[in-house]
Design a protein around this motif. Structure first.
Motif, PDB file in Angstrom:
ATOM      1  N   MET A  80      10.876 -37.156 -50.247  1.00 19.48           N
ATOM      2  CA  MET A  80      10.793 -38.456 -49.558  1.00 19.48           C
ATOM      3  C   MET A  80      12.097 -39.233 -49.687  1.00 19.48           C
ATOM      4  O   MET A  80      12.471 -39.974 -48.779  1.00 19.48           O
ATOM      5  N   LEU A  81      12.794 -39.051 -50.811  1.00 20.15           N
ATOM      6  CA  LEU A  81      14.063 -39.743 -51.029  1.00 20.15           C
ATOM      7  C   LEU A  81      15.252 -38.954 -50.476  1.00 20.15           C
ATOM      8  O   LEU A  81      16.396 -39.380 -50.611  1.00 20.15           O
ATOM      9  N   ALA A  82      14.964 -37.799 -49.862  1.00 17.05           N
ATOM     10  CA  ALA A  82      15.987 -36.924 -49.269  1.00 17.05           C
ATOM     11  C   ALA A  82      17.013 -36.473 -50.317  1.00 17.05           C
ATOM     12  O   ALA A  82      18.204 -36.375 -50.029  1.00 17.05           O
ATOM     13  N   ILE A  83      16.532 -36.172 -51.534  1.00 18.83           N
ATOM     14  CA  ILE A  83      17.401 -35.656 -52.592  1.00 18.83           C
ATOM     15  C   ILE A  83      17.075 -34.174 -52.772  1.00 18.83           C
ATOM     16  O   ILE A  83      15.959 -33.825 -53.153  1.00 18.83           O
ATOM     17  N   PRO A  84      18.028 -33.283 -52.473  1.00 15.97           N
ATOM     18  CA  PRO A  84      17.780 -31.853 -52.698  1.00 15.97           C
ATOM     19  C   PRO A  84      17.561 -31.580 -54.183  1.00 15.97           C
ATOM     20  O   PRO A  84      18.099 -32.292 -55.041  1.00 15.97           O
ATOM     21  N   TYR A  85      16.783 -30.539 -54.483  1.00 14.31           N
ATOM     22  CA  TYR A  85      16.449 -30.235 -55.877  1.00 14.31           C
ATOM     23  C   TYR A  85      16.362 -28.739 -56.097  1.00 14.31           C
ATOM     24  O   TYR A  85      16.217 -27.964 -55.153  1.00 14.31           O
ATOM     25  N   THR A  86      16.437 -28.346 -57.363  1.00  7.00           N
ATOM     26  CA  THR A  86      16.311 -26.942 -57.728  1.00  7.00           C
ATOM     27  C   THR A  86      14.841 -26.564 -57.826  1.00  7.00           C
ATOM     28  O   THR A  86      13.976 -27.411 -58.046  1.00  7.00           O
ATOM     29  N   GLY A  87      14.566 -25.284 -57.694  1.00  6.74           N
ATOM     30  CA  GLY A  87      13.210 -24.786 -57.904  1.00  6.74           C
ATOM     31  C   GLY A  87      12.384 -24.729 -56.641  1.00  6.74           C
ATOM     32  O   GLY A  87      12.883 -24.880 -55.522  1.00  6.74           O
ATOM     33  N   SER A  88      11.107 -24.514 -56.837  1.00  5.77           N
ATOM     34  CA  SER A  88      10.165 -24.344 -55.733  1.00  5.77           C
ATOM     35  C   SER A  88       9.813 -25.670 -55.082  1.00  5.77           C
ATOM     36  O   SER A  88       9.979 -26.731 -55.681  1.00  5.77           O
ATOM     37  N   GLY A  89       9.276 -25.583 -53.874  1.00  3.85           N
ATOM     38  CA  GLY A  89       8.880 -26.765 -53.126  1.00  3.85           C
ATOM     39  C   GLY A  89       7.512 -27.294 -53.521  1.00  3.85           C
ATOM     40  O   GLY A  89       6.845 -26.769 -54.427  1.00  3.85           O
ATOM     41  N   VAL A  90       7.088 -28.311 -52.805  1.00  6.25           N
ATOM     42  CA  VAL A  90       5.848 -29.017 -53.109  1.00  6.25           C
ATOM     43  C   VAL A  90       4.641 -28.084 -53.092  1.00  6.25           C
ATOM     44  O   VAL A  90       3.854 -28.044 -54.055  1.00  6.25           O
ATOM     45  N   LEU A  91       4.457 -27.338 -52.023  1.00  2.55           N
ATOM     46  CA  LEU A  91       3.273 -26.485 -51.892  1.00  2.55           C
ATOM     47  C   LEU A  91       3.235 -25.401 -52.962  1.00  2.55           C
ATOM     48  O   LEU A  91       2.209 -25.192 -53.613  1.00  2.55           O
ATOM     49  N   ALA A  92       4.360 -24.715 -53.170  1.00  5.38           N
ATOM     50  CA  ALA A  92       4.397 -23.645 -54.166  1.00  5.38           C
ATOM     51  C   ALA A  92       4.113 -24.184 -55.564  1.00  5.38           C
ATOM     52  O   ALA A  92       3.380 -23.567 -56.336  1.00  5.38           O
ATOM     53  N   CYS A  93       4.678 -25.341 -55.889  1.00  5.92           N
ATOM     54  CA  CYS A  93       4.444 -25.941 -57.212  1.00  5.92           C
ATOM     55  C   CYS A  93       2.980 -26.323 -57.383  1.00  5.92           C
ATOM     56  O   CYS A  93       2.371 -26.036 -58.415  1.00  5.92           O
ATOM     57  N   GLY A  94       2.434 -26.988 -56.379  1.00  4.21           N
ATOM     58  CA  GLY A  94       1.039 -27.410 -56.462  1.00  4.21           C
ATOM     59  C   GLY A  94       0.097 -26.226 -56.609  1.00  4.21           C
ATOM     60  O   GLY A  94      -0.833 -26.246 -57.419  1.00  4.21           O
ATOM     61  N   LEU A  95       0.356 -25.190 -55.839  1.00  3.59           N
ATOM     62  CA  LEU A  95      -0.491 -24.005 -55.898  1.00  3.59           C
ATOM     63  C   LEU A  95      -0.361 -23.305 -57.248  1.00  3.59           C
ATOM     64  O   LEU A  95      -1.357 -22.903 -57.847  1.00  3.59           O
ATOM     65  N   ALA A  96       0.852 -23.188 -57.747  1.00  2.91           N
ATOM     66  CA  ALA A  96       1.072 -22.473 -59.012  1.00  2.91           C
ATOM     67  C   ALA A  96       0.413 -23.177 -60.198  1.00  2.91           C
ATOM     68  O   ALA A  96       0.078 -22.531 -61.189  1.00  2.91           O
ATOM     69  N   MET A  97       0.202 -24.494 -60.103  1.00  2.00           N
ATOM     70  CA  MET A  97      -0.449 -25.216 -61.199  1.00  2.00           C
ATOM     71  C   MET A  97      -1.938 -24.892 -61.295  1.00  2.00           C
ATOM     72  O   MET A  97      -2.555 -25.098 -62.333  1.00  2.00           O
ATOM     73  N   ASN A  98      -2.504 -24.380 -60.204  1.00  2.00           N
ATOM     74  CA  ASN A  98      -3.915 -23.995 -60.212  1.00  2.00           C
ATOM     75  C   ASN A  98      -3.976 -22.471 -60.191  1.00  2.00           C
ATOM     76  O   ASN A  98      -3.893 -21.842 -59.142  1.00  2.00           O
ATOM     77  N   ARG A  99      -4.100 -21.879 -61.372  1.00  3.49           N
ATOM     78  CA  ARG A  99      -4.033 -20.414 -61.487  1.00  3.49           C
ATOM     79  C   ARG A  99      -5.127 -19.709 -60.686  1.00  3.49           C
ATOM     80  O   ARG A  99      -4.882 -18.667 -60.077  1.00  3.49           O
ATOM     81  N   ALA A 100      -6.316 -20.270 -60.658  1.00  7.80           N
ATOM     82  CA  ALA A 100      -7.411 -19.641 -59.918  1.00  7.80           C
ATOM     83  C   ALA A 100      -7.106 -19.609 -58.425  1.00  7.80           C
ATOM     84  O   ALA A 100      -7.312 -18.593 -57.757  1.00  7.80           O
TER      85      ALA A 100
END
Length: 139
Positions: A80-100
């Motif tokens: 939202m702040l248009a700041i590039p970042y390292t690592g995975s994006g929003v969807l991948a991070c959210g999904l990975a937090m829910n192992r099931a």
């Protein structure tokens, strides 16, 4: 005027892994500084949005772990702040937090996953019953 980018190393957070995040973030910042980069450590807390807006960073190096750091929340704020970042994006991070759910998606795409079962907090007293034929050792 310098063309160097101002790098913000985001560390700390509110998860149980806060101390590990601080150690990792400090090591990352030191390595980037040694490489001649303009680096600023930003401690992630409930005021991270204000800190990011005031920091003037060009890019974020994420060293934050757990909830609010690796679950897609921080990544969404950075987008939202248009700041590039390292690592995975929003969807991948959210999904990975829910192992099931991650396992469900992997199975939908015919990717093999290790056998598993989920024990919810209200089922803890039934863990040996649910465990079934898995045998030991297990993780």
């Amino acid at each position: 005027m310098s063309s160097a980018r101002k790098i913000g190393v985001l560390l700390a957070g509110s998860s149980l892994e806060r101390d590990a995040s601080i150690r990792a973030g400090e090591a990352i910042a030191a390595a980037l500084r040694k490489g001649g980069h303009d680096v600023h450590a930003l401690f992630v807390d409930r005021h991270v949005d204000m800190a990011l807006r005031q920091s003037g960073i060009d890019v974020a190096f994420l060293a934050v772990r757990g909830r609010y750091g690796a679950d897609g929340c921080l990544q969404g704020l950075l987008e939202m702040l248009a700041i590039p970042y390292t690592g995975s994006g929003v969807l991948a991070c959210g999904l990975a937090m829910n192992r099931a759910k991650t396992k469900d998606v992997l199975r939908l795409h015919n990717l093999p996953t290790a056998p598993a079962y989920l024990i919810r907090a209200q089922q803890q007293d039934r863990s040996s019953e649910v465990h079934g034929a898995f045998g030991f050792p297990v993780v």
